[in-house]
Write a protein that holds these residues in place. Structure first.
Motif, PDB file in Angstrom:
ATOM      1  N   GLY A   1     -20.536   8.868   3.806  1.00  0.00           N
ATOM      2  CA  GLY A   1     -19.494   9.371   4.691  1.00  0.00           C
ATOM      3  C   GLY A   1     -18.083   9.065   4.244  1.00  0.00           C
ATOM      4  N   VAL A   2     -17.840   9.036   2.934  1.00  0.00           N
ATOM      5  CA  VAL A   2     -16.509   8.709   2.420  1.00  0.00           C
ATOM      6  C   VAL A   2     -15.532   9.872   2.605  1.00  0.00           C
ATOM      7  N   ILE A   3     -16.029  11.107   2.526  1.00  0.00           N
ATOM      8  CA  ILE A   3     -15.177  12.300   2.608  1.00  0.00           C
ATOM      9  C   ILE A   3     -15.278  12.921   4.005  1.00  0.00           C
ATOM     10  N   THR A   4     -14.120  13.339   4.535  1.00  0.00           N
ATOM     11  CA  THR A   4     -14.075  14.112   5.778  1.00  0.00           C
ATOM     12  C   THR A   4     -13.650  15.532   5.444  1.00  0.00           C
ATOM     13  N   SER A   5     -14.412  16.507   5.912  1.00  0.00           N
ATOM     14  CA  SER A   5     -14.088  17.916   5.687  1.00  0.00           C
ATOM     15  C   SER A   5     -13.479  18.503   6.958  1.00  0.00           C
ATOM     16  N   TYR A   6     -12.198  18.884   6.875  1.00  0.00           N
ATOM     17  CA  TYR A   6     -11.519  19.581   7.961  1.00  0.00           C
ATOM     18  C   TYR A   6     -11.608  21.090   7.713  1.00  0.00           C
ATOM     19  N   ASP A   8     -19.136  -2.831  10.010  1.00  0.00           N
ATOM     20  CA  ASP A   8     -17.790  -2.910   9.430  1.00  0.00           C
ATOM     21  C   ASP A   8     -17.748  -3.483   8.022  1.00  0.00           C
ATOM     22  N   TRP A   9     -18.795  -4.241   7.609  1.00  0.00           N
ATOM     23  CA  TRP A   9     -18.711  -4.939   6.331  1.00  0.00           C
ATOM     24  C   TRP A   9     -20.035  -4.917   5.583  1.00  0.00           C
ATOM     25  N   LEU A  10     -19.925  -4.845   4.264  1.00  0.00           N
ATOM     26  CA  LEU A  10     -20.998  -5.227   3.352  1.00  0.00           C
ATOM     27  C   LEU A  10     -20.542  -6.515   2.681  1.00  0.00           C
ATOM     28  N   LYS A  11     -21.299  -7.580   2.875  1.00  0.00           N
ATOM     29  CA  LYS A  11     -20.928  -8.881   2.326  1.00  0.00           C
ATOM     30  C   LYS A  11     -21.946  -9.306   1.275  1.00  0.00           C
ATOM     31  N   ASN A  26     -16.653  -8.833  -0.463  1.00  0.00           N
ATOM     32  CA  ASN A  26     -16.799  -8.059   0.772  1.00  0.00           C
ATOM     33  C   ASN A  26     -16.296  -6.644   0.563  1.00  0.00           C
ATOM     34  N   GLN A  27     -17.060  -5.660   1.047  1.00  0.00           N
ATOM     35  CA  GLN A  27     -16.630  -4.261   1.043  1.00  0.00           C
ATOM     36  C   GLN A  27     -16.417  -3.815   2.487  1.00  0.00           C
ATOM     37  N   ASP A  28     -15.194  -3.352   2.762  1.00  0.00           N
ATOM     38  CA  ASP A  28     -14.854  -2.859   4.088  1.00  0.00           C
ATOM     39  C   ASP A  28     -15.553  -1.523   4.325  1.00  0.00           C
ATOM     40  N   LEU A  29     -16.319  -1.430   5.404  1.00  0.00           N
ATOM     41  CA  LEU A  29     -17.030  -0.202   5.751  1.00  0.00           C
ATOM     42  C   LEU A  29     -16.425   0.497   6.963  1.00  0.00           C
ATOM     43  N   GLN A  30     -15.313  -0.004   7.458  1.00  0.00           N
ATOM     44  CA  GLN A  30     -14.717   0.587   8.655  1.00  0.00           C
ATOM     45  C   GLN A  30     -14.276   2.020   8.381  1.00  0.00           C
ATOM     46  N   GLY A  31     -14.693   2.925   9.236  1.00  0.00           N
ATOM     47  CA  GLY A  31     -14.322   4.326   9.096  1.00  0.00           C
ATOM     48  C   GLY A  31     -15.253   5.130   8.228  1.00  0.00           C
ATOM     49  N   ILE A  32     -16.210   4.471   7.567  1.00  0.00           N
ATOM     50  CA  ILE A  32     -17.187   5.201   6.763  1.00  0.00           C
ATOM     51  C   ILE A  32     -18.586   4.753   7.174  1.00  0.00           C
ATOM     52  N   LYS A  92      -8.617   2.494   1.630  1.00  0.00           N
ATOM     53  CA  LYS A  92      -8.059   1.322   0.958  1.00  0.00           C
ATOM     54  C   LYS A  92      -9.141   0.765   0.034  1.00  0.00           C
ATOM     55  N   ILE A  93      -9.107   1.226  -1.199  1.00  0.00           N
ATOM     56  CA  ILE A  93     -10.128   0.810  -2.158  1.00  0.00           C
ATOM     57  C   ILE A  93     -10.017  -0.690  -2.441  1.00  0.00           C
ATOM     58  N   ILE A  94      -8.790  -1.194  -2.480  1.00  0.00           N
ATOM     59  CA  ILE A  94      -8.549  -2.632  -2.585  1.00  0.00           C
ATOM     60  C   ILE A  94      -7.875  -3.064  -1.293  1.00  0.00           C
ATOM     61  N   GLY A  95      -8.507  -3.968  -0.558  1.00  0.00           N
ATOM     62  CA  GLY A  95      -7.976  -4.403   0.727  1.00  0.00           C
ATOM     63  C   GLY A  95      -6.931  -5.493   0.598  1.00  0.00           C
TER      64      GLY A  95
END
Length: 258
Positions: free
Chosen positions: A135-140, A110-113, A67-73, A149-152
């Protein structure tokens, strides 16, 4: 009876998929000998991710879950998977069939399973996953940020020989700063000239995460559309100073206990 036990274990593993990134599904035990992650950040703020996870299986297995967590991206796409065993690489077909040497994919907000079907008994194999995360990077206004969290925390087995490499799409990134949160015995190497950050740790205990926090100039990701109109750099650095202080205090406390 053995087949019935294996089926019950498979059902249990299916329920646990909501809690653990990877579990074997069948009749036996396993340990994770190597865990290698390569993250190639693109100029538009997306990232190509490749994971190589080496298992040592003791018993009969039909495959693994991931499973890959996609929350926030954003979403994940360009998905592929393979298994390397006894020097032979087998590419897995994306399929919902459940046949051997296929991988079933399910994706939500939220997830890629991934459910990998690969029969294996009392052997070692490396499962390789590749996909693009959006959408991994946020530009301020004053910095670009990767905070992930690359490893959950869902692993119910310890991970050994863990290596995470993040490559930015530019060289000579003088503004590059990197912070790692997780096991206190991990090491982080920042190579500004190469635009690269590498994190290593001998062992990540079960249910513990590894989080990478990178800050660097927006010029590194000039095509990034994920922008927030505020300044955050000073606050981010202050927060990292506080986290480092707490981590150093914890290290000192553990050292006194030995």
């Amino acid at each position: 009876m053995k087949k019935q036990n294996a089926w019950l274990l498979g059902l249990l593993a299916l329920m646990l998929i909501l809690l653990a990134p990877v579990v074997g599904h069948a009749d036996g035990d396993f340990n994770i000998k190597h865990y290698q992650v390569n993250v190639d950040v693109l100029k538009n703020g997306d990232a190509d991710l490749t994971q190589r996870i080496t298992y040592d299986f003791d018993g009969d297995f039909h495959g693994v879950y991931y499973n890959q967590d996609l929350q926030g991206i954003g979403k994940a796409d360009q998905i592929s998977a393979a298994v390397e065993q006894n020097g032979k690489l087998t590419n897995l077909a994306l399929s919902q069939s459940g046949q051997n040497n296929t991988v079933k994919t399910t994706q939500s907000a939220d997830w890629l399973k991934l459910k990998v079907y690969h029969q294996i008994s009392d052997a070692e194999a490396t499962f390789i996953y590749h996909y693009r995360l959006h959408g991994v990077i946020t530009s301020y206004q004053d910095t670009a940020e990767l905070n992930w969290k690359i490893i959950g925390t869902g692993w119910d087995e310890a991970l050994h020989d863990v290596s995470i490499t993040i490559q930015l799409p530019a060289k000579n990134v003088d503004s590059l700063k990197a912070f790692t949160h997780g096991p206190l015995n991990g090491k982080t190497s920042v190579k500004k000239r190469q635009g690269q950050v590498k994190m290593t740790v001998d062992r990540v205990p079960a249910n513990q995460f590894v989080e990478s926090h990178l800050l660097f100039a927006n010029a590194v990701v000039p095509q990034n559309d994920n922008r927030v109109a505020k300044k955050v750099l000073a606050a981010k650095l202050k927060q990292e100073q506080q986290l480092a202080k707490a981590a150093n205090a914890k290290r000192a406390q553990e050292k006194r206990r030995r």
